[in-house]
Scaffold this active site. Structure first.
Site: not given
Ligand code: EPU
Length: 337
Positions: A162, A333, A237
Site C-alpha cells: 500500500r 490507509e 480498509s
Molecule cells: N479478521 C478478523 N476480523 C475482521 C476482519 C479480519 O479477525 O473483522 C482477520 C481474519 O483472521 C482474517 C484476516 O483478518 O482471516 C484477514 O482478513 P481478509 O482476508 O478479509 O483481509 P484483510 O487483511 O482484512 C486485506 C486488504 C484488503 C483486501 C484483502 C484481501 C489491507 C489493509 N486490506 O484485508 O484490501 O481486499 O486483504 O486480499 O491490506 C482495501 O485496501 O481497501 C482492501 C479492502
C-alpha cells in the site's frame, strides 16, 4: 471546462461525506488539466480521482481538480502479452471488466476495487494475492511544478505494501495521467492460492478456473464482506495491516495465542488489523450514523449523513485502543483531508 463554486463533494467521495468545495473543476483532457494547473487565481489545488481513499473532515478551500480523463488504448502486443494504456479517469472496476472481455489476464484478482485507474499506483492497490505492481508497466505523470510529463517505470515507483513513491518522496508533486499495464493474452498466471478464492471456486463447482471465474469469485467474496459504497459510505480498509517483528509477535502470542499473522520476511510478520480491531471490541459498533462494519472490522462506515470529523475521531479511538491492548500502532490507509 468550467470552474464551479460552493458545490457539495458528496457525489465525489465513496464515504459519502457532505462537505463543500469552494472551487471545483472537472478536467476531461490533458490539455484542460494543463490549463487549470497554470491558472494562478487558485494557488492551492487538490487533485481528486475516484474519491475512494479519502476521508473529508472539513470544507475545502483549495481548487479541487477532478480528473475525468477517459480512454483505453492497446499500445502494442506480442504473442503472449499486451500493453494497455488506460487514462487516469477510467473507473478501475470497469477497466478490469474491459480486460476480461478481451481475455487479457492479470487484473482479475483486483476486481471490484473502488476508485480510478489514475490513483491505483499511488497506494499500490492489492487484493487476494495480487498487487498493482504485478501488472504495472509504467505510468505518465505531470510534474506539478514544471508542468512536464514524466514517465515512471515499475522500479521508479518504488512500490511497497500500500505504498509507492507517490506517497513518499514524490508526494503532492505529480498527477498521474495514464497507466500502462502489461497483461497476458494466453497462459494466464492464475492466483488462486488465497483461501477464500479456493473455497469460492469450489462452491462455484469450478476446478479449472478461467480469469473470468476468478473475477466472479473475488466479486462474490468482496460483496459478502465489504459494504457497497453506493449503499453504505466507506473507503474500503481504513487501516493498513501493521508489520511487526517476529520476536514481538512471539511475545504477543503468549497473551493472545490465536493472533493470526502472515510472514513478510525472516524477521517480520503482518498482523490483520481487522483481527486486532475485532478483539478490541469495535467490530459492528455503531455510533449514531457511523461506525465499524459488521462483517469486516477494518472498514469504517457512514450510514448516511455522518461527519468526516466524527469518523476520524472514531479512527483515533480505535488506534489508541489497539495500541493500549497490543502495543501495536495501526496506521490509516485512507487520506484524511
Ligand atoms: N479478521 C478478523 N476480523 C475482521 C476482519 C479480519 O479477525 O473483522 C482477520 C481474519 O483472521 C482474517 C484476516 O483478518 O482471516 C484477514 O482478513 P481478509 O482476508 O478479509 O483481509 P484483510 O487483511 O482484512 C486485506 C486488504 C484488503 C483486501 C484483502 C484481501 C489491507 C489493509 N486490506 O484485508 O484490501 O481486499 O486483504 O486480499 O491490506 C482495501 O485496501 O481497501 C482492501 C479492502
Amino acid at each position: 471546462m468550467q470552474i464551479q463554486h460552493n458545490i457539495s463533494l458528496k457525489p465525489y467521495n465513496t464515504f459519502g461525506i457532505d462537505v463543500v468545495a469552494k472551487h471545483f473543476v472537472t478536467v476531461s483532457t490533458l490539455k484542460e488539466l494543463t490549463v487549470v494547473l497554470e491558472n494562478t487565481n487558485y494557488p492551492e489545488k487538490f487533485i481528486l480521482g475516484g474519491g475512494s481513499n479519502l476521508l473529508l473532515t472539513k470544507n475545502v478551500d483549495a481548487l479541487i481538480i477532478h480528473i475525468n480523463i477517459k480512454g483505453i488504448t492497446i499500445c502494442s502486443e506480442t504473442e503472449d502479452h499486451v500493453f494497455v494504456q488506460a487514462n487516469a479517469g477510467e473507473n478501475w472496476h470497469e477497466f478490469v471488466l474491459w480486460s476480461l472481455q478481451h481475455n487479457f489476464g492479470g487484473l482479475e484478482n483486483l476486481s471490484l476495487i473502488p476508485g480510478n485507474v489514475g490513483t491505483s499506483p499511488i497506494q499500490n492497490i492489492g487484493a487476494y494475492g495480487v498487487e498493482l505492481k504485478d501488472v504495472f508497466y509504467s505510468c505518465e505523470a505531470i510534474n506539478i511544478n514544471t508542468k512536464n510529463t514524466e514517465t515512471f517505470s515499475n522500479a521508479d515507483c518504488e512500490f511497497g505494501y500500500r505504498n509507492s513513491i507517490f506517497k513518499q518522496d514524490a508526494k503532492g508533486q505529480y498527477i498521474i495521467s495514464s497507466v500502462t499495464f502489461k497483461l497476458t493474452k494466453r497462459n494466464h498466471t492464475l492466483h488462486t492460492n488465497y483461501g477464500a478464492i479456493k473455497n469460492e471456486l469450489e462452491v462455484m463447482g469450478v476446478s479449472q478456473p478461467t480469469i473470468t471465474d476468478i473475477s466472479k469469485a473475488v466479486i462474490t467474496i468482496r460483496n459478502s464482506k465489504l459494504p457497497n459504497p453506493k449503499e453504505i459510505g466507506n473507503s474500503g480498509s481504513f487501516f493498513k495491516n501493521p508489520v511487526i517483528s517476529t520476536s514481538n509477535y512471539k511475545t504477543l502470542l503468549q497473551q493472545f495465542p490465536d493472533m493470526p499473522c502472515y510472514k513478510v520476511s525472516e524477521n517480520e510478520v503482518k498482523i490483520p488489523a481487522g483481527w486486532l480491531i475485532e478483539l478490541a471490541g469495535f467490530k459492528g459498533k455503531r455510533l449514531d450514523n457511523y461506525g465499524v462494519h459488521q462483517k469486516q472490522a477494518l472498514v469504517l462506515v457512514n450510514y448516511g449523513g455522518a461527519k468526516g470529523s466524527d469518523i476520524f475521531k472514531l479512527s483515533q479511538i480505535i488506534q489508541k485502543t489497539v495500541k493500549r491492548i497490543f502495543n501495536i500502532t495501526i496506521e490509516s490507509e485512507v487520506n484524511i483531508l
